[in-house]
Design a protein around this motif. Structure first.
Motif, PDB file in Angstrom:
ATOM      1  N   ALA A 150       0.827  -1.209   0.000  1.00  0.00           N
ATOM      2  CA  ALA A 150       0.000   0.000   0.000  1.00  0.00           C
ATOM      3  C   ALA A 150       0.860   1.256   0.000  1.00  0.00           C
ATOM      4  O   ALA A 150       0.555   2.241  -0.688  1.00  0.00           O
ATOM      5  CB  ALA A 150      -0.926  -0.011   1.212  1.00  0.00           C
ATOM      6  N   LEU A 151       1.971   1.230   0.791  1.00  0.00           N
ATOM      7  CA  LEU A 151       2.850   2.398   0.852  1.00  0.00           C
ATOM      8  C   LEU A 151       3.480   2.685  -0.510  1.00  0.00           C
ATOM      9  O   LEU A 151       3.555   3.843  -0.937  1.00  0.00           O
ATOM     10  CB  LEU A 151       3.939   2.165   1.902  1.00  0.00           C
ATOM     11  N   VAL A 152       3.929   1.622  -1.181  1.00  0.00           N
ATOM     12  CA  VAL A 152       4.524   1.810  -2.503  1.00  0.00           C
ATOM     13  C   VAL A 152       3.494   2.391  -3.469  1.00  0.00           C
ATOM     14  O   VAL A 152       3.796   3.279  -4.274  1.00  0.00           O
ATOM     15  CB  VAL A 152       5.091   0.484  -3.031  1.00  0.00           C
ATOM     16  N   ARG A 153       2.251   1.908  -3.372  1.00  0.00           N
ATOM     17  CA  ARG A 153       1.189   2.447  -4.226  1.00  0.00           C
ATOM     18  C   ARG A 153       0.949   3.924  -3.949  1.00  0.00           C
ATOM     19  O   ARG A 153       0.797   4.736  -4.865  1.00  0.00           O
ATOM     20  CB  ARG A 153      -0.097   1.660  -3.994  1.00  0.00           C
ATOM     21  N   VAL A 154       0.903   4.286  -2.663  1.00  0.00           N
ATOM     22  CA  VAL A 154       0.655   5.682  -2.292  1.00  0.00           C
ATOM     23  C   VAL A 154       1.789   6.575  -2.780  1.00  0.00           C
ATOM     24  O   VAL A 154       1.566   7.655  -3.334  1.00  0.00           O
ATOM     25  CB  VAL A 154       0.472   5.805  -0.765  1.00  0.00           C
TER      26      VAL A 154
END
Length: 767
Positions: free
Chosen positions: A249-253
């Motif tokens: 999720a962090l990489v996506r954000v």
């Protein structure tokens, strides 16, 4: 035509004859004719030296048979050769004929026709005639080897603009690309930051397939103890799954945040860069001479200023910034794929080399297709502009159906051009789709076989990760397909834009231009001018106008009256002779001093979008309201302006559509009155007003003309009776000069025009 273009037989005959005549002077000019004196097809060659003209006639190039067709018999054998010494030649001339021209001169005082030619040879023959005329007058001339080339040395095609040695077929695309990049220099720091965010976004995209592939299936769901222990989570695979989910999720954000920053920077750069290029094009258009506009349609120029500039930067803003991101993504994926399994990696990328070779061959075809579409669009835009501007004429003559048919032709040309573009894009898209989809099928099949045959050494998660990276590569490959198409479209548009930017101005200010206050004395000395080669509009015009004198210019339509005053205003430059103001050649005066000295009221009035006060003050934007009112009153415009809803603040449309022809003319006269020039040019200034208004305006113009030089062209000769002097033009020549009474007493051309017009007006009860 150049010396090296002469057939070997003609060159040999000339060299032999020149040696016999002891003529070792250089060749000054060469020309070719393609008709015999009896109008049959025949090649002939003219060679001009300092001593003589050598005329070589070849065997007939063709004969007409009984079927009405020509039998081609092309030979360069010299059938006759003649020598004409220059000391026996006088009065050379080129006569215009229906299908070309005829070169003639007097030989020992007797008229002699030398060479007949078609329109295809007109330019070279005109140049030959000018060189001959200069030699006979004792002036030096330029050898043809020193003349600029008019054809591309690479492909041999003639240049579209003979004044610009630029061939659209051989233009260097890379130089156009580099030139467009120069517009980004003011934004170097922002571009660097934008590229950094693009790179970070590419890294995030490269990590995602590994997180939701091998790491998820083989490590987390496969309960890999080594991974859990290395993270201090021995045996707690639920917590490891949560950590993986949060990381994903962090990489996506972060990927989204980097995209937002890139978008904001791009949104800041785009308007500024587009504005800079558009302003450059517009400034170039303002610099160009009036002749540039007369040879082009308004709609086509508007498309270059608006649509082509947008097409240029659509690539640089919507495509090029993402090229780095996609290239990095492609490279990251390729490295990881070769690290994971080099055999499957080779299988995945095997179609890329032939794909790029095929595309390299497709780029020129796409370039030509986009250029053809742009030309078709310009024709459609020009038709629309003509129809909108001339809507009143179309309606008045009931030509709606013919206009529809004319638009349909240009629209059909655009349709065909769009089909060609679509065909090229389809070939491009099909090639990339094959290069994307076929490797995917092969990798799935071969990878599944490797899982079955490996006995557990090659697992499903590894195959899924590999396929994910292959899928991720499809995005960059699809983007590359778009990249090459848009690059061709953008560079084609950039080339058209720079054609305007680089177009040379025919009328330029001298580097040593003089800025001085002028009194208004005019001297026209042996002036000749033509819009097209060998079709003179003015021939050896000479006269003098003292400061404060009013000169009337009279002649039939097409006699060259408007051309003459345009030359004095330096809207065009003379070809021969000179025009002087206060003893200074107009070509040596600065534009500022010339424009402030000469004001023109033309029969072709134009009113800009804006208020009436703004239109009157166009010549002097700093004029006060009182000065505007006074100018309008002197022009007879104040009364009708006061009847308008908002008076001087009434907004009128482009071209002054809400005003009558006479009202527009009076505003144009008020504009010239406000300019307060030293030289006032009136070109049919009262042509669009009624008799009563004309008399009122003539009274105002009489007061305005006091103390300044006035050149007046009037349709009604009676309005020029009070002029200090009149000159009469006939077929481009000044045939009479004198006062109104003197010209009537001569009973020449002016007398006939005056009598004819007086009788015509008398029948209408006007005079």
């Amino acid at each position: 035509m150049r010396q090296q273009d002469l057939p070997s037989a003609v060159r040999t005959a000339w060299q032999s004859c020149a040696a016999g005549q002891e003529d070792n002077t250089p060749i000054r000019a060469v020309a070719q004719g393609d008709l015999s004196l009896d109008h049959s097809l025949q090649k002939s060659y003219l060679i001009l030296t300092d001593r003589a003209i050598y005329h070589a006639a070849s065997v007939r190039a063709g004969e007409w048979n009984g079927t009405g067709r020509m039998t081609a018999v092309v030979e360069d054998e010299v059938s006759s050769f003649a020598v004409y010494p220059l000391d026996r030649i006088t009065d050379p001339a080129v006569d215009n004929e229906v299908i070309g021209g005829l070169l003639r001169f007097k030989l020992d005082g007797k008229e002699r026709a030398i060479c007949r030619f078609s329109g295809a040879c007109m330019r070279d023959m005109t140049r030959f005639h000018r060189c001959l005329d200069r030699l006979l007058q004792g002036e030096d001339t330029v050898a043809p080897e020193e003349e600029p080339e008019r054809c591309c040395p690479k492909c041999g095609r003639p240049y579209p603009d003979p004044h610009r040695a630029v061939c659209p077929h051989c233009v260097e695309k890379g130089s156009v690309f580099t030139r467009v990049l120069s517009y980004f220099k003011p934004y170097r720091a922002r571009v660097a930051v934008m590229l950094l965010f693009i790179m970070l976004s590419a890294v995030c995209q490269a990590v995602l397939p590994y997180l939701n592939g091998s790491l998820f299936y083989d490590k987390v769901l496969g309960r890999d103890e080594a991974l859990a222990s290395s993270l201090g989570l021995g045996g707690r695979f639920g917590l490891l799954l949560l950590l993986l989910t949060m990381t994903y999720a962090l990489v996506r954000v972060l990927n989204g945040v980097f995209g937002i920053f890139h978008g904001r920077i791009s949104a800041y750069i785009v308007p500024g860069v587009v504005r800079a290029l558009r302003n450059t094009v517009y400034e170039a258009l303002q610099r160009l001479s009036i002749g540039f506009y007369t040879r082009r349609q308004t709609g086509g120029l508007m498309q270059r200023v608006i649509r082509d500039t947008e097409e240029v930067f659509t690539f640089f803003i919507d495509v090029l910034p993402f090229a780095l991101s996609n290239i990095l993504t492609f490279l990251f994926a390729a490295v990881i794929m070769f690290t994971a399994n080099w055999k499957l990696a080779i299988l995945s990328l095997c179609l890329l080399p032939p794909l790029f070779i095929a595309f390299y061959r497709l780029v020129p075809m796409m370039w030509r297709a986009f250029s053809a579409r742009a030309r078709a669009r310009r024709r459609v835009t020009s038709n629309l502009n003509d129809n909108f501007v001339g809507a009143r004429v179309v309606k008045a003559f009931g030509q709606e159906e013919s206009e529809i048919a004319r638009f349909d032709q240009s629209s059909d040309s655009l349709r065909r051009a769009e089909i060609q573009v679509a065909q090229q894009q389809s070939i491009n898209a099909i090639s990339f789709e094959l290069a994307r989809e076929l490797p995917t099928v092969l990798v799935w099949g071969v990878g599944a076989y490797m899982i079955l045959a490996s006995g557990g050494s090659f697992r499903y998660g590894e195959l899924l990760t590999f396929v994910n990276y292959l899928t991720m590569m499809q995005g960059p490959m699809r983007f590359l397909s778009l990249l090459f198409r848009r690059w061709s479209q953008s560079m084609s548009a950039a080339q058209r834009v720079f054609e305007i930017v680089d177009a040379p101005a025919e009328i330029t200010e001298s580097p040593n231009a003089v800025d001085r206050k002028l009194r208004g004395e005019i001297t026209v000395r042996d002036v000749s001018f033509s819009y097209e080669p060998n079709k003179p509009v003015l021939k050896h015009i000479s006269f003098h106008v003292t400061s404060g004198e009013t000169l009337g210019i009279v002649g039939r339509s097409g006699a060259g009256k408007s051309t003459l005053v345009n030359l004095i205003s330096r809207l065009y430059d003379v070809e021969e002779g000179a025009i002087e103001l206060d003893g200074a050649d107009v070509r040596q005066l600065s534009f500022a001093s010339l424009r402030s000295t000469v004001a023109m009221v033309s029969q072709e009035t134009y009113i800009f979008m804006g208020t009436i006060a703004e239109n009157i003050a166009y010549a002097r934007p700093d004029a006060t309201h009182e000065e505007i009112l006074q100018a309008a009153a002197q022009a007879g415009a104040h009364r009708f302006i006061c009847r308008l809803p908002d008076g001087y603040d009434t907004v009128i449309g482009t071209g002054g559509r809400q005003l009558s022809g006479g009202e527009r003319q009076r505003l144009s006269i008020a504009r010239a009155i406000l300019a307060d020039p030293d030289i006032l040019v009136l070109d049919e200034a009262t042509a669009s007003v009624d008799t009563e208004t004309e008399r009122a305006i003539q009274t105002s113009l009489a007061r305005l003309s006091q103390g300044r030089t006035t050149l007046s062209i009037a349709h009604r000769l009676s309005t020029l009776r009070d002029a200090d002097r009149l000159i009469v033009l006939e077929n481009g020549e000044m045939v009479e000069s004198g006062t109104h009474a003197e010209l009537l007493a001569k009973q020449g051309v002016y007398y006939k025009l005056y009598e004819l017009q007086t009788k015509a007006l008398a029948t209408r009860g006007l005079e």
